[in-house]
Design an enzyme around this catalytic site. Structure first.
Site, PDB file in Angstrom:
ATOM      1  CG  ASP A 183       7.343  -6.253  -3.506  1.00 24.73           C
ATOM      2  OD1 ASP A 183       6.334  -6.735  -4.052  1.00 24.73           O
ATOM      3  OD2 ASP A 183       7.785  -6.651  -2.423  1.00 24.73           O
ATOM      4  CG  ASP A 197       2.236  -7.204  -1.983  1.00 25.74           C
ATOM      5  OD1 ASP A 197       2.078  -8.431  -1.930  1.00 25.74           O
ATOM      6  OD2 ASP A 197       3.339  -6.643  -2.076  1.00 25.74           O
TER       7      ASP A 197
END
Length: 210
Positions: free
Chosen positions: A149, A163
């Site tokens: 991330d 995501d």
């Protein structure tokens, strides 16, 4: 009659969709949208994979990079949870869920004639494959790899492009379902509305006959 039927002037048949034969309805919808689904999925997957490879090579173990001041920063973390860092103790469970989502999309694709649904499912598929790739091949491996991330915003979890694709695909599916559009390209209505409209049509026809 549905909005599509009113536009085309085509009466509904016994299947509640159209009075035309099944092969004519299929021709009207066009071919299956599997190529569109795969194209969207491939684009989402490659963008996610490329961005992760870049930020790991250039930004990991460095201070956050301010893109738009403190409102948007790039900060690499390894997330073993679900989207947006949720449930880090359930990595294997989320891996299985991602695999199930992919299998369900493959099943739906057999009757996929709607382009909006193809885009939505493509986003879901590309995002699921992007994070699943991390879980399979990144350390420590064994279906427990940490997802990369790197997109950080104030008062929100750090996330990635996979995501974002999953959320956008899910949001689009909610909109399509609310509007009554099915993956096969047909419109469905509430059964109570069907009965009421059919009764009104019959009453109108009786009055017209007199």
């Amino acid at each position: 009659m549905t909005e599509a039927e009113q536009t085309t002037g085509t009466p509904r048949g016994a299947d509640g969709v159209s009075g035309a034969p099944a092969d004519e309805r299929t021709a009207a919808r066009g071919g299956r949208r599997i190529p569109a689904l795969l194209a969207v999925a491939a684009l989402a997957y490659l963008l996610d994979l490329g961005s992760k490879l870049f930020v790991v090579a250039k930004l990991e173990h460095h201070d956050p990079i301010q893109v738009i001041g403190t409102f948007l920063q790039f900060q690499v973390i390894r997330n073993r949870g679900a989207a947006f860092g949720l449930g880090e103790a359930m990595t294997i469970v989320f891996t299985v869920i991602a695999a199930v989502v992919i299998a369900v999309i493959a099943r739906i694709a057999r009757k996929l004639y709607s382009l909006p649904w193809a885009i939505a499912l493509g986003l879901l598929l590309g995002g699921a494959l992007g994070n699943l790739t991390d879980r399979l091949f990144r350390s420590p491996g064994g279906f427990q790899g940490g997802v990369v991330d790197f997109i950080a915003t104030p008062h929100f979890a750090v996330f990635n492009l996979a995501d974002s694709a999953i959320v956008c695909g899910g949001f689009l599916i909610v909109i399509l379902s609310f509007r009554g559009l099915d993956p096969d390209g047909t419109l469905h209505r509430n059964s109570d509305e069907d009965e009421e409209n059919d009764e009104n049509d019959e009453n109108g026809g009786d009055k017209g006959g007199h």
